[in-house]
Design a protein around this motif. Structure first.
Motif, PDB file in Angstrom:
ATOM      1  N   ILE A 102       0.875  -1.171   0.000  1.00 41.83           N
ATOM      2  CA  ILE A 102       0.000   0.000   0.000  1.00 41.83           C
ATOM      3  C   ILE A 102       0.910   1.218   0.000  1.00 41.83           C
ATOM      4  CG2 ILE A 102      -1.664   1.332   1.344  1.00 41.83           C
ATOM      5  CD1 ILE A 102      -2.796  -1.364   2.320  1.00 41.83           C
ATOM      6  N   THR A 355     -13.595   8.036  11.340  1.00 47.16           N
ATOM      7  CA  THR A 355     -12.884   8.761  10.271  1.00 47.16           C
ATOM      8  C   THR A 355     -12.465  10.151  10.742  1.00 47.16           C
ATOM      9  OG1 THR A 355     -14.100   7.557   8.566  1.00 47.16           O
ATOM     10  CG2 THR A 355     -13.092   9.632   7.903  1.00 47.16           C
ATOM     11  N   SER A 358      -9.688  10.086  13.229  1.00 42.84           N
ATOM     12  CA  SER A 358      -8.406   9.765  12.577  1.00 42.84           C
ATOM     13  C   SER A 358      -7.728  11.038  12.077  1.00 42.84           C
ATOM     14  CB  SER A 358      -8.623   8.800  11.406  1.00 42.84           C
ATOM     15  OG  SER A 358      -9.105   7.568  11.864  1.00 42.84           O
ATOM     16  N   ARG A 388      -7.350   6.332   5.760  1.00 42.48           N
ATOM     17  CA  ARG A 388      -8.118   5.104   5.517  1.00 42.48           C
ATOM     18  C   ARG A 388      -7.377   3.851   6.000  1.00 42.48           C
ATOM     19  NH1 ARG A 388     -10.539   5.048   0.966  1.00 42.48           N
ATOM     20  NH2 ARG A 388     -10.193   7.195   0.372  1.00 42.48           N
ATOM     21  N   HIS A 389      -6.063   3.982   6.274  1.00 41.39           N
ATOM     22  CA  HIS A 389      -5.297   2.797   6.707  1.00 41.39           C
ATOM     23  C   HIS A 389      -5.173   2.678   8.221  1.00 41.39           C
ATOM     24  CE1 HIS A 389      -4.408   2.501   2.527  1.00 41.39           C
ATOM     25  NE2 HIS A 389      -3.677   3.601   2.507  1.00 41.39           N
ATOM     26  N   SER A 392      -7.507   0.107   9.733  1.00 39.78           N
ATOM     27  CA  SER A 392      -7.659  -1.084   8.896  1.00 39.78           C
ATOM     28  C   SER A 392      -7.361  -2.355   9.689  1.00 39.78           C
ATOM     29  CB  SER A 392      -6.714  -0.991   7.704  1.00 39.78           C
ATOM     30  OG  SER A 392      -6.690  -2.210   7.003  1.00 39.78           O
ATOM     31  N   SER A 393      -8.137  -3.418   9.413  1.00 35.99           N
ATOM     32  CA  SER A 393      -7.910  -4.707  10.078  1.00 35.99           C
ATOM     33  C   SER A 393      -6.885  -5.549   9.332  1.00 35.99           C
ATOM     34  CB  SER A 393      -9.232  -5.482  10.150  1.00 35.99           C
ATOM     35  OG  SER A 393     -10.195  -4.709  10.805  1.00 35.99           O
ATOM     36  N   LEU A 394      -6.366  -5.038   8.202  1.00 35.77           N
ATOM     37  CA  LEU A 394      -5.393  -5.814   7.433  1.00 35.77           C
ATOM     38  C   LEU A 394      -4.085  -5.960   8.208  1.00 35.77           C
ATOM     39  CD1 LEU A 394      -5.808  -4.192   3.910  1.00 35.77           C
ATOM     40  CD2 LEU A 394      -6.506  -6.490   4.559  1.00 35.77           C
ATOM     41  N   THR A 395      -3.482  -7.133   8.128  1.00 35.65           N
ATOM     42  CA  THR A 395      -2.138  -7.317   8.691  1.00 35.65           C
ATOM     43  C   THR A 395      -1.277  -7.982   7.618  1.00 35.65           C
ATOM     44  OG1 THR A 395      -2.710  -9.474   9.609  1.00 35.65           O
ATOM     45  CG2 THR A 395      -2.969  -7.575  11.052  1.00 35.65           C
ATOM     46  N   TYR A 399       3.462  -1.401   4.016  1.00 39.83           N
ATOM     47  CA  TYR A 399       3.133   0.020   3.859  1.00 39.83           C
ATOM     48  C   TYR A 399       4.393   0.761   3.424  1.00 39.83           C
ATOM     49  CZ  TYR A 399      -1.392  -0.535   6.151  1.00 39.83           C
ATOM     50  OH  TYR A 399      -2.682  -0.901   6.444  1.00 39.83           O
ATOM     51  N   LYS A 426       0.997  -3.976  14.418  1.00 36.46           N
ATOM     52  CA  LYS A 426      -0.141  -4.802  14.005  1.00 36.46           C
ATOM     53  C   LYS A 426       0.307  -5.970  13.134  1.00 36.46           C
ATOM     54  CE  LYS A 426      -3.817  -2.754  12.430  1.00 36.46           C
ATOM     55  NZ  LYS A 426      -4.650  -1.760  11.729  1.00 36.46           N
ATOM     56  N   ASN A 428       2.591  -5.522  10.369  1.00 35.08           N
ATOM     57  CA  ASN A 428       2.844  -5.071   8.999  1.00 35.08           C
ATOM     58  C   ASN A 428       4.316  -4.740   8.793  1.00 35.08           C
ATOM     59  OD1 ASN A 428       0.025  -4.985   8.108  1.00 35.08           O
ATOM     60  ND2 ASN A 428      -0.186  -3.328   9.572  1.00 35.08           N
TER      61      ASN A 428
END
Length: 799
Positions: A102, A355, A358, A388-389, A392-395, A399, A426, A428
């Motif tokens: 990302i 949002t 943040s 937006r990141h 985020s729940s993405l791991t 980045y 997290k 990443n």
């Protein structure tokens, strides 16, 4: 329901799936990289550093991130890929262990007049749904609150082909929120007719004063004079009302001029299409000057600049309309949303709250949702993209950040560091290109590229920990602990520039005296009002022609543009070649007569392969040199034009400085390029390959020849390595010593310490800022420690 009990024990052997903990790069040769091979630990924070132009972006963005995105695109169907960008595979032998990348870069956000902070972050979309559910009076669906959706009404007959064909009457309505007067832009343009024509003359006498409208032009002047709708010999001021209507506002009409079918259109719509619909920044200087003279933009009187229709403005929640909500400072809007207790929209309120919070967390709580996206600085745009990141729940994602501390006060850098560490914690992989020692200090792993820039860089000088970097002896290691001392003696001003009652944006009726003939640094936390004070007040006080403003705006140019064309250096070079060989200068332009006919002067042949990456291969005719073979037979001091364009600035400065090729006009421009630290750039390098810092310094070199008495620089240390900051300070000193006044908006403590005078704004951002909290010498600021800037500067200089 009880949790199942685990009976298995941890296997002593590492699971094969856990062995992929490195990103391996072998043989990277993108741009100036020289066969680079490195291993980057996953789920760690890695900082890439090195002098400007050393190859950091080539490795991180153009190799690792580009290949990750390309491979993800390949997982989509060929149909979907046809709608996506198709980057070519980077020049690298092996890339192993990649994860989804990302990219959060410094690219400015689109400057479309309808793009705002709210539309760019989805906050507006959620607000529109909220008002469509809770707003009183209810005026329609979410689109009724959208300033980029016009209201549409239609009726007529449609044929339904079902069994026997049957005509059915149908009506269609869509309620949009766009103001009909300004079409959702918030401003209306008014054209000053006196700038378009001289009404004392007739068309035959050359009444038009528009650039490029020559009296013999078939498509402009003659279509008016010979249309039959107007008397070409009558002065414009004597036109009847009907003639004036036809002249200024007539709808497109087919007319015949000398037997040729042409379209006649009123002057105002013609000017709007040919000038006002184009990007002002991309215009030639004389056209831009004409547009700035002829067109004034004023707040739309119908919607009062809110962009919204009357219906959208009338609908309120607890006496607040959507226009009021978008005009609020985001930190205040977050508090308002927090106070709304409505169970029917609880999930929407929670998402909107997150949002908005943040924004505050990332240090942008001072913005408003109505702020046009094109007015954000590079650093602000980058942080807006980060929003937006954050939740985020993405791991296990990579980045990639490009100098995330740009535009941040030292006080805000700690907050940014915390966000980078949170993303890492997290699970990443965080890759950061950065020069600031405060961010290098939090790295788990450091990769230092160099040793120099351009062809002198492109190798890995060091890999390891921060302590290892300090002891490594590389340029970065040696300068990591550099601290500038506060200036002991400061220059005496030659005069003062008085700014009184400044109220632009968040400025609170500011009065300040800025010394002239000195190096003045304007500082303060992000959003405190620095740019509003300098860019909003100076040109008005001094006269725009006296102020040379060098901001962070992108340089506009295609892959045919290069430093030689952008700075005007190519003109004296072409003339020197033409004089030495007795031929026309146009032969030595790859965009004109001298271009290779096969590749049209591009040097490469581009082959579009639809959804697959396009292929560019060197032109076989000119072998990538861009010129016809006959042009390359002409020489200047033993070099042909393609060899000169392949020279670095340093080489070319020596070449044009003396001997047979001595060209004073070219040498002067090359000296300025070397002065701003761009000696490693080649003259023919495409502008599209330059980094953000390189582009800004190229603009600085171009403007240094300006006749203005006041130079305004917006964070000139952007993209500069610690070792280059000292070089920049020397350049600023030379500008002041030559009789110029230099005003710098800056957060870098070395520049503050070197200033003759500091103006500090604050104490906070947005409506908590906009006041002068200190003006005086750096030594007084350090001694007083009365502001955030004073505390950080005192800590920096070690007092």
């Amino acid at each position: 329901m009880s949790m199942a009990t685990r009976t298995d024990t941890q296997s002593p052997a590492l699971h094969v799936a856990d062995s992929h903990d490195l990103i391996r790069v072998h043989g990277a040769r993108e741009n100036n990289l020289k066969d680079v091979s490195i291993e980057i630990p996953k789920r760690r924070l890695t900082v890439f550093t090195g002098v400007s132009g050393s190859g950091k972006s080539s490795l991180v963005f153009d190799t690792i991130a580009a290949e990750s995105q390309r491979m993800i695109n390949e997982t989509y169907s060929a149909f979907v890929q046809g709608f996506m960008p198709t980057p070519a595979r980077p020049e690298v032998d092996v890339l192993d262990g990649l994860t989804t990348a990302i990219i959060v870069d410094q690219q400015r956000m689109g400057a479309d007049p309808r793009s705002t902070v709210g539309t760019a972050t989805d906050a507006n979309a959620m607000l529109r749904i909220l008002f469509s559910r809770l707003g009183k009076p209810h005026i329609g669906p979410p689109s009724a609150y959208a300033f980029n959706v016009p209201s549409v009404r239609a009726s007529g007959a449609i044929t339904v082909e079902r069994g026997a064909k049957k005509a059915v009457k149908a009506t269609f309505n869509r309620t949009g929120g766009m103001c009909t007067r300004c079409e959702g832009r918030g401003t209306v343009s008014d054209i000053d007719l006196t700038q378009l024509y001289d009404d004392s003359k007739s068309l035959a006498e050359g009444a038009f004063t528009i650039p490029g409208w020559k009296s013999d032009s078939f498509w402009t002047v003659r279509v008016y004079a010979e249309s039959g709708l107007l008397d070409p010999d009558k002065p414009i001021r004597k036109y009847t009302e009907k003639e004036m209507q036809d002249f200024l506002h007539r709808e497109p009409t087919k007319v015949k001029v000398e037997g040729v079918n042409l379209t006649y259109e009123g002057l105002i719509p013609k000017i709007q299409k040919s000038f006002l619909s184009k990007d002002k920044e991309a215009m030639q200087p004389h056209i831009r000057a004409f547009v700035e003279r002829a067109v004034t933009f004023t707040t739309c009187p119908e919607c009062d600049g809110t962009r919204l229709s009357e219906g959208a403005r009338s609908s309120k929640i607890e006496r607040i309309g959507i226009a009021d909500a978008c005009a609020m400072q985001i930190s205040d809007l977050a508090e308002w949303v927090r106070g709304l207790k409505e169970p029917s929209v609880a999930p929407l309120l929670a998402a909107l709250q997150h949002t908005l919070d943040s924004f505050t967390e990332i240090g942008l709580g001072y913005l408003s949702l109505e702020r046009p996206a094109g007015t954000l600085s590079g650093g602000e745009a980058q942080r807006v993209k980060m929003i937006r990141h954050l939740g985020s729940s993405l791991t296990d994602v990579t980045y990639v950040f490009d100098e995330p501390t740009i535009g941040l006060h030292p006080h805000d850098i700690q907050r940014m560091n915390g966000l980078l560490l949170r993303l890492r914690d997290k699970g990443n992989t965080v890759l950061v290109v950065e020069h600031k020692p405060e961010t290098i200090a939090i790295a788990d792993h450091v990769v230092d590229l160099g040793p120099g820039a351009g062809t002198g860089g492109g190798t890995v000088c060091f890999e390891g920990t921060l302590e290892g970097l300090r002891a490594s002896g590389t340029v970065t290691g040696r300068h990591l602990d550099d601290r500038a001392a506060v200036k002991e003696t400061v220059r005496k001003p030659t005069g003062t520039l008085e700014i009184r009652g400044a109220t632009a944006n968040n400025l609170q009726n500011v009065d300040v005296d800025i010394p002239l003939g000195a190096l003045v640094v304007v500082t303060g936390v992000a959003g405190s009002g620095k740019s509003s004070l300098v860019h909003g007040s100076l040109p008005r006080q001094m006269g725009a022609e006296n102020v040379v403003s060098i901001d962070q705006g992108a340089i506009r140019g295609s892959r045919r543009s290069n430093p030689a064309t952008y700075t005007g250096l190519l003109d004296p070079i072409r003339k020197a070649f033409a004089k030495a060989n007795g031929v026309k200068p146009a032969l030595f332009s790859a965009n004109s007569e001298g271009a290779c006919p096969t590749c049209n002067g591009a040097g490469v042949i581009y082959t579009d392969l639809a959804m697959m990456a396009g292929v560019s291969s060197p032109c076989e005719e000119c072998e990538g040199k861009r010129f016809q073979a006959s042009v390359l037979e002409y020489h200047l001091a033993g070099r042909d034009i393609s060899e000169v364009l392949a020279m670095s600035v340093t080489e070319a400065e020596e070449f044009f400085g003396a001997g047979e090729a001595h060209t004073p006009a070219a040498h002067k421009i090359l000296e300025r390029l070397a002065d701003v630290g761009l000696g490693y750039l080649t003259l023919g390098q495409p502008l599209t390959t330059l980094s953000g810092g390189e582009r800004q310094r190229l603009k600085l070199a171009t403007h240094m020849a300006g006749k203005g008495g006041v130079y305004v620089l917006d964070e000139p240390t952007t993209g500069l390595h610690l070792a280059d900051v000292e070089h920049l300070l020397g350049l600023l000193d030379r500008l002041v010593d030559s009789g110029k006044s230099v005003i710098v908006i800056e957060h870098h403590q070395a520049v503050m310490a070197h200033a003759d005078w500091i103006v500090d704004l604050g104490p906070g951002a947005g409506h908590d800022g906009g006041r002068i909290v200190f003006e005086g010498t750096p030594a007084d600021l350090v001694a007083a420690r009365s502001t955030l800037t004073g505390e950080h500067l005192a800590a920096y200089v070690g007092t």
